[in-house]
Motif scaffolding. Sequence first.
Motif, short mmCIF file in Angstrom:
data_model
loop_
_atom_site.label_atom_id
_atom_site.label_comp_id
_atom_site.label_asym_id
_atom_site.label_seq_id
_atom_site.Cartn_x
_atom_site.Cartn_y
_atom_site.Cartn_z
N ARG A 126 7.56 13.36 -1.29
CA ARG A 126 6.86 14.45 -2.21
C ARG A 126 5.98 15.61 -1.37
O ARG A 126 5.07 16.23 -1.79
CB ARG A 126 6.05 13.74 -3.18
N GLY A 127 6.43 15.28 0.04
CA GLY A 127 5.49 16.30 0.88
C GLY A 127 4.09 15.94 1.11
O GLY A 127 3.20 16.78 1.60
N GLY A 128 3.70 14.67 0.78
CA GLY A 128 2.49 14.17 1.31
C GLY A 128 1.71 13.49 0.17
O GLY A 128 2.33 13.36 -0.98
N GLY A 129 0.63 12.89 0.20
CA GLY A 129 -0.11 12.18 -0.83
C GLY A 129 -1.24 11.62 0.00
O GLY A 129 -1.56 11.94 1.10
N ALA A 130 -2.03 10.59 -0.91
CA ALA A 130 -3.23 10.08 -0.65
C ALA A 130 -3.10 8.36 -0.87
O ALA A 130 -2.49 7.99 -1.66
CB ALA A 130 -4.30 10.38 -1.47
N ILE A 131 -3.54 7.85 0.26
CA ILE A 131 -3.77 6.36 0.05
C ILE A 131 -5.14 5.88 0.33
O ILE A 131 -5.68 6.53 1.17
CB ILE A 131 -2.87 5.48 1.28
N VAL A 132 -5.78 5.22 -0.70
CA VAL A 132 -7.00 4.74 -0.40
C VAL A 132 -6.94 3.27 -0.59
O VAL A 132 -6.48 2.62 -1.50
CB VAL A 132 -7.98 5.46 -1.55
N ALA A 133 -7.40 2.63 0.61
CA ALA A 133 -7.52 1.02 0.59
C ALA A 133 -8.94 0.55 0.32
O ALA A 133 -10.00 1.37 0.66
CB ALA A 133 -7.10 0.55 1.95
N THR A 134 -9.27 -0.62 -0.48
CA THR A 134 -10.47 -0.85 -0.67
C THR A 134 -10.75 -2.04 0.12
O THR A 134 -10.39 -3.02 0.38
CB THR A 134 -10.32 -1.43 -2.37
#
Length: 264
Positions: A141-149
């Motif tokens: 998708r051309g990139g994105g975001a990952i957030v880990a708790t």
Amino acid sequence: MTATETLRRGQTDGAALAGKVAIVTGGASGLGRAMALALAEAGARVVVADLDARGGRDVADLVGGAFRACDVSDLEANRALVDFAQEQYGGVDIALLNAGVTTGCGVGDDFDPARYRRAMGANLDGVVYGTHAVLPALRSRGGGAIVATSSLAGLAAVALDPLYAANKHAVVGLARSLGPALAPDNVRFNAVCPGFAESRIIDPLRDMLSEQGLPVIPAQVVADTVLRIVTGDGAGECWFVQAGREPEPFRFRTVPGPGKPAAV
């Protein structure tokens, strides 16, 4: 206005995440539930993942999303979750790797290998496996975001549950290391580190927290922080969320460099 009406309005008012697809693990309750609500209010389509099928479906119905049962400690289950999200909504842009449990044992006479593996499987393996599984979808998708708790237990010593602190410190180290490593692919990896926040994890601690006058952070505050991370441009950051303070990235000290050789 009802919660559902609020969500629908958020999805039609040109919200920040309109058209984005998000996965939330551990989304059936507590922090994950609040994160799913916040994402939906911001316009995202949400896939809720959890072992709690009843709770997960309830949250998915509330946000107008989809539910997938998932054991995050299993690599193939993570891959199947990403495949499911792509089948449902055509891709993935955001992954909130939130599922987690307390350890419930130490390293002395109370050590329990099964409890230890369960905690490491959910709290660390779930982040590693989830990241590995979702990266191809984000890159496509051309990139994105990952957030880990993670947790404040990932930023400080916690004698009460050292094994929990160990796996949460590992998540912090992963975020700090993967942030710059994945940035060239336009994939932003960050972590959120809440203190005692409203969730099932603090159930055994509620009496102690009350007796000591320690406030419980509303889950919505953590979810709002995650939304700031997702819509921001940082990478490799570890945002602390502490009662009575404005959430922000934790400022780590620089490791001392090598010293000069001793004079002969």
